[in-house]
Design a protein around this motif. Structure first.
Motif, mmCIF file in Angstrom:
data_model
loop_
_atom_site.group_PDB
_atom_site.id
_atom_site.type_symbol
_atom_site.label_atom_id
_atom_site.label_comp_id
_atom_site.label_asym_id
_atom_site.label_seq_id
_atom_site.Cartn_x
_atom_site.Cartn_y
_atom_site.Cartn_z
ATOM 1 N N THR A 9 33.264 22.227 76.245
ATOM 2 C CA THR A 9 33.829 21.168 77.089
ATOM 3 C C THR A 9 35.043 20.547 76.418
ATOM 4 O OG1 THR A 9 31.621 20.689 77.887
ATOM 5 C CG2 THR A 9 33.298 19.014 78.282
ATOM 6 N N LEU A 45 48.474 20.035 81.200
ATOM 7 C CA LEU A 45 49.025 18.950 82.017
ATOM 8 C C LEU A 45 50.309 18.415 81.401
ATOM 9 C CD1 LEU A 45 46.049 16.725 83.172
ATOM 10 C CD2 LEU A 45 47.751 17.845 84.596
ATOM 11 N N ARG A 98 58.309 19.549 84.855
ATOM 12 C CA ARG A 98 58.695 18.936 86.135
ATOM 13 C C ARG A 98 59.694 17.804 85.907
ATOM 14 N NH1 ARG A 98 52.762 18.921 88.208
ATOM 15 N NH2 ARG A 98 52.680 20.812 89.456
ATOM 16 N N ARG A 158 -8.239 12.119 79.157
ATOM 17 C CA ARG A 158 -7.970 12.599 77.817
ATOM 18 C C ARG A 158 -6.969 13.754 77.832
ATOM 19 N NH1 ARG A 158 -13.036 13.324 73.882
ATOM 20 N NH2 ARG A 158 -11.931 13.817 71.989
ATOM 21 N N ARG A 199 1.905 17.165 76.061
ATOM 22 C CA ARG A 199 3.150 16.926 75.347
ATOM 23 C C ARG A 199 4.192 17.925 75.863
ATOM 24 N NH1 ARG A 199 -0.831 16.341 71.673
ATOM 25 N NH2 ARG A 199 -0.920 14.314 70.679
ATOM 26 N N ILE A 210 8.895 18.692 76.209
ATOM 27 C CA ILE A 210 10.247 18.125 76.238
ATOM 28 C C ILE A 210 11.017 18.664 77.448
ATOM 29 C CG2 ILE A 210 10.448 17.687 73.773
ATOM 30 C CD1 ILE A 210 11.868 20.384 73.546
ATOM 31 N N LEU A 249 14.827 18.011 78.180
ATOM 32 C CA LEU A 249 15.762 19.134 78.227
ATOM 33 C C LEU A 249 16.497 19.192 79.551
ATOM 34 C CD1 LEU A 249 13.783 22.015 76.481
ATOM 35 C CD2 LEU A 249 15.787 20.767 75.661
ATOM 36 N N LEU A 301 19.086 16.510 79.564
ATOM 37 C CA LEU A 301 20.166 16.903 78.660
ATOM 38 C C LEU A 301 21.047 17.970 79.305
ATOM 39 C CD1 LEU A 301 20.893 15.972 75.839
ATOM 40 C CD2 LEU A 301 19.678 17.966 74.916
ATOM 41 N N VAL A 333 24.979 17.740 80.151
ATOM 42 C CA VAL A 333 25.969 18.692 79.637
ATOM 43 C C VAL A 333 26.734 19.341 80.785
ATOM 44 C CG1 VAL A 333 26.230 20.897 78.438
ATOM 45 C CG2 VAL A 333 24.737 19.120 77.501
ATOM 46 N N ALA A 374 29.025 16.883 82.296
ATOM 47 C CA ALA A 374 30.234 16.649 81.490
ATOM 48 C C ALA A 374 31.226 17.770 81.680
ATOM 49 C CB ALA A 374 29.844 16.502 80.019
ATOM 50 N N LEU A 375 30.676 19.002 81.675
ATOM 51 C CA LEU A 375 31.554 20.155 81.889
ATOM 52 C C LEU A 375 32.256 20.062 83.237
ATOM 53 C CD1 LEU A 375 29.423 23.158 80.557
ATOM 54 C CD2 LEU A 375 31.760 22.595 79.887
ATOM 55 N N PHE A 398 36.204 19.448 84.074
ATOM 56 C CA PHE A 398 36.948 20.422 84.857
ATOM 57 C C PHE A 398 37.603 19.759 86.074
ATOM 58 C CE2 PHE A 398 37.042 23.411 88.396
ATOM 59 C CZ PHE A 398 37.871 24.386 87.876
ATOM 60 N N SER A 431 40.526 17.390 85.205
ATOM 61 C CA SER A 431 41.757 18.117 84.935
ATOM 62 C C SER A 431 42.365 18.635 86.221
ATOM 63 C CB SER A 431 41.465 19.289 83.991
ATOM 64 O OG SER A 431 40.975 18.807 82.779
ATOM 65 N N LEU A 468 43.891 15.781 88.158
ATOM 66 C CA LEU A 468 45.169 15.312 87.604
ATOM 67 C C LEU A 468 46.291 16.288 87.934
ATOM 68 C CD1 LEU A 468 44.083 13.934 84.123
ATOM 69 C CD2 LEU A 468 44.939 12.636 86.075
ATOM 70 N N GLU A 469 45.987 17.571 87.800
ATOM 71 C CA GLU A 469 46.987 18.576 88.151
ATOM 72 C C GLU A 469 47.371 18.456 89.611
ATOM 73 O OE1 GLU A 469 45.365 22.192 85.418
ATOM 74 O OE2 GLU A 469 46.669 22.691 87.102
ATOM 75 N N ALA A 485 49.490 15.332 90.209
ATOM 76 C CA ALA A 485 50.864 15.505 89.716
ATOM 77 C C ALA A 485 51.651 16.391 90.674
ATOM 78 C CB ALA A 485 50.839 16.101 88.311
#
Lengths: 291, 377
Positions: A35, A46, A53, B5, B11, B13, B17, B20, B24, B27-28, B32, B35, B38-39, B42
């Motif tokens: 990432t 960018l 540009r 009981r 137990r 995770i 997991l 998590l 992840v 975030a990826l 992406f 970006s 923004l491109e 612009a």
């Protein structure tokens, strides 16, 4: 009884759990790393796109207002141009009068357009002279220097700017400005400006410098960068689209701007390196003499 | 008890997991999309700036190409008229104004805006009136029999009409009369021996005079000229031609008898020079006007009528009575070869300034030959 109630993990359980956690954390670390690399690459991309540009936009602004057929393109090479860069345009609100130091008149403030106000230290001028009002063939722009600037008022009371100019001998001197120029005639203020591919400590930039009326040049000012080693290329064409053979034949200018990222990044092709991008365009000079 | 009981013994995770993993992947994905966004932004911004610029350039071009002769040529210096429109493909709009700068020049000031977003670009063009060219090398150009008597006076000496500002330098003296055959001229009484004619020469006998002389105006012909007319009147008698003001003190340019105010050039109608077309024989009696007067028939003036500019008469010209004045140039085509007659007190005086202004009255705008385009900020 007390001992029998104790719960816990065996060594094997712990090893298995630790192994699993190591695998999971490793996967998470790799994902976060990916990432970060992707984001870093995108930021660099960018940056390059915006730079190229911006460079193309600036060059378009600088070039399209030129009249190459009347000396606005002073010199031209593959990586550099020297031009009369227009700073402002205005309209007279009085007829010109002979005065000490040249020719004096008033500009109407509401009709001064430009990136800054007239400046007697920096600016040279172009003054439109309309010889025969019924003909376009004898229309021309007199070239001169801006000698002084002061506040004043137009005859109708509107705020104005008192201008005193010297008209060059090549344009006929002061006398040539006293006929064919009246209230309502347009004028322009310009500075010589050089735009080029500039090497600053091994990095190339789109840079410019400008000269005051006395011919003293400023230091190079970096505008956009970094660019690649061949990051700025000009090509000059005449009105037929063929390569121009002299600066006064130039009717359009081809531009290639190649940008380079400021920092290396992980490339999609693999490995680490600079991100590159380019803009190719052509600017038509709007003010070349017509027929 | 046993069930409770077993629950306590569970137990794992898996949930951790999963969360998590979602974080992840989120975030990826967000990295992406950010970006990409923004491109995209612009790129959109660049596109909108270009659309606004194209709209502004279209506005300037469209304004000049469809020059409004009637309205804009009637503007006084520093007066404006609003303009606006849409790009052909709808990618932008433009607004702005046409501002008169002086007798010949205008500033077209246009702001273009992209159809989506707020991108604006403002550009301008200095425009000069592109005049039709009239073949006026004498104060009176005509053909066919012509009679001059009484106190008629024809003077080819160039002059500036009283108080007219911004006139070009005087030209050399023109001919008094230009005609294909001087034998058609008949000078009587006080005009005997062409005594009432001043010029260089007094009479220019030019056998080449033809329809082109009267009806070819460079970029246009008689039909072009008629199409530019801002006042269209039927044949008839017209009296008391003169300036008319509207309620606000401005020049009421739509009034049929308002042909400008040549005697008061600084007044509201002083810079109003209409193109007047009279479809038939016309008789003008008293008053004053300026501009371009086109008469599709015979023109008769009497009783103190004054005109400043260019007069083109397809038929014959007749003047009688006192105080008639033409300042500029007269083309009397006399297509029927009837008698022209200038009898009584009538003055025809050449004025290059009045001719130039009249030419501009019917002129369309054209960008300056050089450096007409300007970026406005």
């Amino acid at each position: 009884m007390h001992t029998l109630n104790r719960r816990g993990f065996t060594l094997i359980e712990l090893l298995v759990v630790m192994g699993l956690l190591a695998v999971i954390l490793s996967a998470v670390y790799q994902s976060i790393g990916s990432t970060q690399r992707l984001t870093g690459t995108q930021v660099q991309r960018l940056h390059v796109q915006q730079n190229t540009r911006a460079a193309a936009l600036y060059l378009s602004y600088a070039l399209r207002e030129l009249d190459a057929s009347d000396g606005d393109l002073r010199s031209a090479s593959a990586t550099s141009v020297r031009v009369r860069s227009m700073r402002w345009a205005g309209v007279l609100c009085t007829d010109p009068q002979a005065t000490v130091g040249g020719v004096g008149f008033m500009l109407r403030d509401s009709l001064i357009f430009g990136v800054r106000a007239p400046n007697s230290t920096l600016d040279s001028i172009l003054l439109f002279r309309d010889g025969d009002p019924t003909s376009r063939l004898d229309d021309r722009w007199l070239v001169g220097g801006l000698q002084s600037v002061a506040n004043g008022n137009c005859p109708d009371g509107a705020p104005g700017t008192v201008i005193i100019t010297s008209i060059s001998a090549a344009s006929g001197g002061a006398d040539s400005a006293l006929v064919g120029i009246t209230a309502g005639s347009p004028m322009r203020g310009f500075q010589l400006e050089e735009i080029s591919l500039w090497d600053d400590a091994g990095e190339r930039w789109l840079a410019r410098r400008s000269a005051d009326r006395g011919g003293t040049w400023t230091a190079m000012e970096k505008l956009v960068g970094p660019l690649t080693a061949n990051g700025l290329q000009f090509a000059y064409f005449d009105s037929t689209g063929a390569a121009a053979t002299s600066v006064d034949e130039v009717a359009s200018v081809g531009l290639v701007v190649r940008g380079r990222s400021p920092e290396p990044a992980h490339l999609t092709s693999g490995g680490i390196g600079y991100v590159h991008d380019s803009v190719i365009t052509r600017v038509t000079l709007r003010n070349n003499q017509g027929f | 008890m046993r069930l409770t009981r077993r629950k306590e013994d569970e137990r794992g995770i898996a949930l951790l997991l999963t969360i998590l993993g979602i974080v992840v992947i989120g975030a990826l994905m967000s990295g992406f999309f950010m970006s990409a966004m923004l491109e995209n932004r612009a790129g959109q911004n660049s596109r909108r700036v270009e659309q606004a610029f194209a709209a502004a350039e279209f506005g300037v071009t469209e304004t000049i190409a469809s020059w409004n002769v009637g309205t804009w040529n009637a503007l006084t210096p520093n007066q404006t008229d609003s303009i606006g429109g849409t790009s052909p493909n709808g990618s932008g709009t433009y607004t702005g104004q046409v501002r008169r700068l002086n007798n010949e020049m205008f500033l077209v000031d246009v702001t273009g805006q992209s159809a989506v977003g707020q991108a604006r670009q403002r550009i301008g063009a200095f425009v000069k009136l592109r005049s039709l060219l009239f073949d006026i090398s004498a104060v009176l150009t005509t053909r066919g029999p012509s009679t001059f008597s009484g106190n008629a006076a024809l003077d080819g000496t160039d002059r500036v009409p009283a108080a007219w500002p911004g006139c070009p330098p005087l030209e050399g003296t023109k001919s008094g009369i230009r005609i294909p055959d001087a034998n058609d001229l008949d000078f009587k009484g006080g005009c005997a021996g062409a005594a009432c004619v001043t010029g260089s020469p007094k009479v220019d006998e030019d056998a080449s005079l033809g329809d082109d002389t009267f009806f070819d105006y460079g970029d246009g012909d008689w039909a072009t000229l008629v199409s530019l007319a801002t006042k269209r009147l039927p044949g008839g008698n017209y009296q008391n031609i003169g300036p008319v003001l509207d309620g606000g003190g401005g020049c009421a340019i739509n009034q049929q008898k308002n042909w400008g105010d040549p005697l008061n050039p600084a007044a509201a109608c002083g810079s109003f020079l209409p193109v007047v077309y009279i479809n038939g024989d016309a008789s003008l009696n008293t008053g004053a006007g300026q501009g371009l007067l086109l008469v599709d028939g015979d023109l008769s003036v009497q009783g103190g009528f004054e005109f400043y500019g260019i007069v083109v008469v397809r038929g014959s010209l007749k003047a009688a009575g006192n105080g008639n004045k033409f300042n500029g140039g007269v083309l009397a085509a006399n297509v029927q070869l009837n008698d022209n007659s200038l009898i009584g007190t009538v003055d025809l005086a050449f004025s290059s300034c009045a001719v130039a202004r009249a030419q501009q009255a019917g002129a369309a705008g054209s960008p300056l030959r050089s450096r007409g385009w300007t970026q406005l900020f």
